[in-house]
Design a protein around this motif. Structure first.
Motif, mmCIF file in Angstrom:
data_model
loop_
_atom_site.group_PDB
_atom_site.id
_atom_site.type_symbol
_atom_site.label_atom_id
_atom_site.label_comp_id
_atom_site.label_asym_id
_atom_site.label_seq_id
_atom_site.Cartn_x
_atom_site.Cartn_y
_atom_site.Cartn_z
ATOM 1 N N LEU A 140 -18.560 -16.413 28.416
ATOM 2 C CA LEU A 140 -17.920 -17.375 27.521
ATOM 3 C C LEU A 140 -18.899 -17.864 26.462
ATOM 4 C CD1 LEU A 140 -15.463 -19.079 26.813
ATOM 5 C CD2 LEU A 140 -16.245 -20.791 28.472
ATOM 6 N N ALA A 141 -20.150 -18.075 26.850
ATOM 7 C CA ALA A 141 -21.157 -18.546 25.891
ATOM 8 C C ALA A 141 -21.421 -17.489 24.815
ATOM 9 C CB ALA A 141 -22.453 -18.888 26.631
ATOM 10 N N GLN A 142 -21.461 -16.219 25.208
ATOM 11 C CA GLN A 142 -21.677 -15.152 24.238
ATOM 12 C C GLN A 142 -20.505 -15.046 23.262
ATOM 13 O OE1 GLN A 142 -22.292 -11.812 26.843
ATOM 14 N NE2 GLN A 142 -24.526 -12.089 26.893
ATOM 15 N N VAL A 143 -19.288 -15.224 23.776
ATOM 16 C CA VAL A 143 -18.109 -15.163 22.907
ATOM 17 C C VAL A 143 -18.133 -16.315 21.904
ATOM 18 C CG1 VAL A 143 -15.592 -15.318 22.852
ATOM 19 C CG2 VAL A 143 -16.716 -13.953 24.619
ATOM 20 N N ARG A 144 -18.483 -17.517 22.376
ATOM 21 C CA ARG A 144 -18.552 -18.666 21.462
ATOM 22 C C ARG A 144 -19.640 -18.471 20.411
ATOM 23 N NH1 ARG A 144 -17.940 -23.766 25.719
ATOM 24 N NH2 ARG A 144 -15.674 -23.551 26.040
ATOM 25 N N ALA A 145 -20.781 -17.941 20.829
ATOM 26 C CA ALA A 145 -21.872 -17.699 19.879
ATOM 27 C C ALA A 145 -21.462 -16.659 18.844
ATOM 28 C CB ALA A 145 -23.120 -17.250 20.628
ATOM 29 N N ARG A 146 -20.752 -15.631 19.277
ATOM 30 C CA ARG A 146 -20.305 -14.599 18.353
ATOM 31 C C ARG A 146 -19.287 -15.151 17.358
ATOM 32 N NH1 ARG A 146 -22.326 -10.038 16.192
ATOM 33 N NH2 ARG A 146 -20.642 -8.679 15.479
ATOM 34 N N ILE A 147 -18.372 -16.001 17.838
ATOM 35 C CA ILE A 147 -17.374 -16.604 16.950
ATOM 36 C C ILE A 147 -18.055 -17.499 15.922
ATOM 37 C CG2 ILE A 147 -15.455 -18.229 16.869
ATOM 38 C CD1 ILE A 147 -14.523 -17.106 19.542
ATOM 39 N N ALA A 148 -19.065 -18.276 16.360
ATOM 40 C CA ALA A 148 -19.793 -19.138 15.428
ATOM 41 C C ALA A 148 -20.531 -18.314 14.378
ATOM 42 C CB ALA A 148 -20.773 -20.017 16.203
ATOM 43 N N TYR A 149 -21.107 -17.195 14.811
ATOM 44 C CA TYR A 149 -21.816 -16.325 13.867
ATOM 45 C C TYR A 149 -20.859 -15.732 12.837
ATOM 46 C CZ TYR A 149 -23.955 -12.002 12.192
ATOM 47 O OH TYR A 149 -24.401 -10.982 11.402
ATOM 48 N N LEU A 150 -19.708 -15.242 13.301
ATOM 49 C CA LEU A 150 -18.732 -14.662 12.375
ATOM 50 C C LEU A 150 -18.150 -15.723 11.442
ATOM 51 C CD1 LEU A 150 -16.837 -12.244 14.796
ATOM 52 C CD2 LEU A 150 -18.551 -11.648 13.077
ATOM 53 N N ARG A 151 -17.975 -16.941 11.953
ATOM 54 C CA ARG A 151 -17.455 -18.017 11.114
ATOM 55 C C ARG A 151 -18.446 -18.349 9.999
ATOM 56 N NH1 ARG A 151 -15.621 -22.883 14.602
ATOM 57 N NH2 ARG A 151 -14.131 -21.283 15.241
#
Length: 224
Positions: A140-151
């Motif tokens: 879940l932490a990796q998914v959130r970090a990836r979403i923040a990066y793409l945003r």
């Protein structure tokens, strides 16, 4: 007469600097391989008589994969040679420098990008890299970090696009102003040309009137 020295500081006829190959060792390897192949063929004959499938030759002994499939960090640059002309000295050879794509890990050449892409995603290539075909399950932490990066990346792209839009708008406005100035200059040139033509006609008419007043209206012959 002094004997010439070679590039390695030895005599030109001296070849001791070259690598020595143990012929007996390689001969023993070849004999062992032939014996294994002979035994395999004999076993396959027996298996065929029994209605079984023949045993295939042993594949290359590769280490077992210890890592999951990883994401590529660098671009494959499939279009780096697009539109370029390459001089190939030996088209039938293998290795880097040949037309197409070369895999350093597997020492294989591919003529097109489709075959090369299929190879680097294949199980055999990943096995040489020590990876399996399974992908690591993201947390879940990796998914959130990836979403923040793409945003953040999308935000930067949007700001760059807005800047490009403003610049493009300024260029369009400058072109429109230049077109209007050119059109205005053409109109002024046409008006000036018309004014000069009118002035010329006025001068000619005035000269004719003066000639008539002075009695120079007709110089034609009265002879019939």
């Amino acid at each position: 007469m002094a004997e010439k020295a070679g590039a390695y500081g030895t005599k030109a006829s001296d070849t001791d600097f070259r690598k020595k190959w143990d012929k007996e060792e390689y001969a023993e390897r070849a004999r062992k391989k032939d014996d294994e192949e002979r035994i395999r063929m004999q076993e396959n004959e027996e298996r065929i008589k029994q209605g079984k499938k023949p045993r295939k030759a042993p594949k290359e002994d590769l280490p077992k994969p210890t890592e999951l499939m990883k994401r590529r960090e660098t671009s494959l640059e499939l279009d780096k040679n697009l539109g370029k002309t390459m001089v190939v000295q030996n088209p039938g050879a293998r290795g880097p420098g040949q037309p197409g794509f070369f895999c350093d890990t597997c020492n294989r050449n591919y003529r097109d990008s489709t075959g090369y892409l299929d190879h680097i995603n294949s199980k055999a290539h990943l096995r040489k890299l020590g990876q399996t075909t399974r992908v690591e399950r993201s947390t879940l932490a990796q998914v959130r970090a990836r979403i923040a990066y793409l945003r953040e990346k999308t935000k930067e792209a949007s700001s760059a696009k807005a800047f490009d839009f403003d610049q493009r708008l300024a260029e369009v406005k400058a072109k429109e102003d230049a077109r209007r100035a050119e059109k205005k200059a053409q109109k002024q040139a046409q008006k000036e040309e018309a004014r000069l033509a009118l002035a010329k006609d006025t001068v000619l008419d005035g000269a004719d009137d003066m000639s008539k007043l002075m009695g120079f209206g007709g110089f034609g012959s009265t002879k019939k």
